[in-house]
Write a protein that holds these residues in place. Structure first.
Motif, mmCIF file in Angstrom:
data_model
loop_
_atom_site.group_PDB
_atom_site.id
_atom_site.type_symbol
_atom_site.label_atom_id
_atom_site.label_comp_id
_atom_site.label_asym_id
_atom_site.label_seq_id
_atom_site.Cartn_x
_atom_site.Cartn_y
_atom_site.Cartn_z
ATOM 1 N N ARG A 238 0.834 -1.205 0.000
ATOM 2 C CA ARG A 238 0.000 0.000 0.000
ATOM 3 C C ARG A 238 0.868 1.255 0.000
ATOM 4 O O ARG A 238 0.545 2.242 -0.666
ATOM 5 N N LEU A 239 1.949 1.227 0.732
ATOM 6 C CA LEU A 239 2.850 2.374 0.742
ATOM 7 C C LEU A 239 3.484 2.571 -0.639
ATOM 8 O O LEU A 239 3.664 3.717 -1.095
ATOM 9 N N GLN A 240 3.819 1.461 -1.303
ATOM 10 C CA GLN A 240 4.371 1.564 -2.655
ATOM 11 C C GLN A 240 3.328 2.121 -3.622
ATOM 12 O O GLN A 240 3.642 2.949 -4.480
ATOM 13 N N ILE A 241 2.089 1.654 -3.475
ATOM 14 C CA ILE A 241 1.009 2.168 -4.323
ATOM 15 C C ILE A 241 0.781 3.653 -4.060
ATOM 16 O O ILE A 241 0.580 4.446 -4.987
ATOM 17 N N TYR A 242 0.835 4.021 -2.794
ATOM 18 C CA TYR A 242 0.649 5.432 -2.446
ATOM 19 C C TYR A 242 1.710 6.289 -3.126
ATOM 20 O O TYR A 242 1.406 7.345 -3.711
ATOM 21 N N GLU A 243 2.968 5.853 -3.049
ATOM 22 C CA GLU A 243 4.060 6.634 -3.630
ATOM 23 C C GLU A 243 3.919 6.734 -5.148
ATOM 24 O O GLU A 243 4.081 7.821 -5.729
ATOM 25 N N SER A 244 3.637 5.605 -5.802
ATOM 26 C CA SER A 244 3.540 5.621 -7.266
ATOM 27 C C SER A 244 2.320 6.411 -7.735
ATOM 28 O O SER A 244 2.399 7.156 -8.723
ATOM 29 N N ASP A 272 -6.910 -2.746 -6.123
ATOM 30 C CA ASP A 272 -6.585 -4.065 -5.604
ATOM 31 C C ASP A 272 -5.099 -4.360 -5.809
ATOM 32 O O ASP A 272 -4.486 -3.947 -6.802
ATOM 33 N N LEU A 273 -4.541 -5.066 -4.843
ATOM 34 C CA LEU A 273 -3.163 -5.521 -4.974
ATOM 35 C C LEU A 273 -3.117 -6.678 -5.953
ATOM 36 O O LEU A 273 -4.023 -7.511 -6.017
ATOM 37 N N LYS A 274 -2.037 -6.744 -6.701
ATOM 38 C CA LYS A 274 -1.903 -7.808 -7.704
ATOM 39 C C LYS A 274 -0.900 -8.838 -7.238
ATOM 40 O O LYS A 274 0.117 -8.505 -6.642
ATOM 41 N N GLY A 275 -1.198 -10.106 -7.546
ATOM 42 C CA GLY A 275 -0.256 -11.172 -7.225
ATOM 43 C C GLY A 275 0.860 -11.219 -8.257
ATOM 44 O O GLY A 275 0.713 -10.724 -9.371
ATOM 45 N N SER A 276 1.953 -11.792 -7.877
ATOM 46 C CA SER A 276 3.088 -11.922 -8.778
ATOM 47 C C SER A 276 3.693 -13.301 -8.648
ATOM 48 O O SER A 276 3.648 -13.923 -7.609
#
Length: 277
Positions: A238-244, A272-276
């Protein structure tokens, strides 16, 4: 119930290879909210999966927990190089059969954290008759625990989502040339990862360091010990999504970014978060 003979196992393997992908989707039945809040997952009356916390990683060690979950986050394509090096063609074995091999390496000292007293070393292939049909299952006669194909899929899907680690899409081929090319590609990827550590997934320590040093972190170091691994992974992403997302929005306002080529979902902080793999 009887011990499976080789002919029956082989016929089951051939049938399961054709249907495995559809079966995996059919048995996806857990609640993501239960994962987030760290609830135990009751697979059946014999198998319950417990979610580890950050403190469990501190106590047991990241590599030891990873060794426990490895059979559940793997498929024949992920392990094809290892299988090939041991004289096994990954096209000729099912994920159930691969699972039966990988669980033999699970250490009870560490697996008890997630699975209690289940002894994975005690499972072997047996035949089971149900509704007039015979199928091959994994069965531990001492503990009277059965892992049939639907049960294995449920366990694997849950653990894959718990640790946000998914196997690659399966690749099958009967071409000898393509088999050689795929194996060579896997060898090259393995060598590249050994030479360049940046190609490997970040360690838990790196993620904890990132999280605790980010201004958006809501936990202090000692508070983080009791956080479940799912909530922690979610927080990091979520923090990575927030930054991007914040960078994309700022770029669109500045006029230096062509937003017409950016998917609208990239502007959504709550996507939504994506799986990898």
């Amino acid at each position: 119930m009887g011990f499976a003979n080789n002919d029956l196992v082989q016929s089951a393997i051939e049938a399961q290879i054709a249907n495995e992908e559809n079966n995996e989707e059919e048995y996806f039945d857990f609640n993501p909210l239960q994962l987030y809040f760290g609830d135990d997952y009751v697979v059946n009356d014999k198998i319950t999966i417990h979610q580890p916390s950050i403190q469990d990683y501190i106590t047991y060690g990241e590599e030891n927990i990873q060794s426990v979950i490895y059979p559940f986050i793997s498929n024949t394509t992920k392990c094809r190089l290892q299988l090939w090096n041991n004289g096994i063609d990954w096209n000729d074995i099912t994920n159930q059969q691969l699972f039966s091999i990988l669980i033999k390496s699970i250490d009870l000292e560490y697996s008890k954290l997630m699975f209690g007293n289940i002894d994975f070393h005690g499972f072997s292939f047996f035949t089971e008759e149900k509704d007039g049909k015979e199928s091959v299952i994994l069965y531990n006669p001492i503990q009277d625990i059965k892992i049939d194909e639907p049960t294995r899929i449920k366990m694997c899907k849950y653990i894959q989502y718990m640790f946000h680690t998914f196997p690659p899409e399966e690749e099958f081929t009967s071409s000898k040339t393509l088999k050689r090319d795929l194996i060579n590609r896997d060898k090259q990827n393995l060598l590249a990862m050994k030479r360049d550590s940046s190609l490997k997934p970040p360690s838990l320590l790196s993620m904890i360091s990132f999280y605790l040093n980010h201004p958006g972190s809501k936990y202090k170091k000692n508070e983080l010990r009791n956080v479940g691994i799912v909530e922690f992974y979610d927080s990091v992403q979520r923090l990575q999504i927030y930054e991007s997302t914040h960078a994309v929005i700022n770029g669109s306002y500045s006029g230096f970014v062509d937003t017409s080529k950016i998917p609208k979902n990239e502007f959504n902080f709550m996507r939504d978060l994506k799986g990898s793999a």
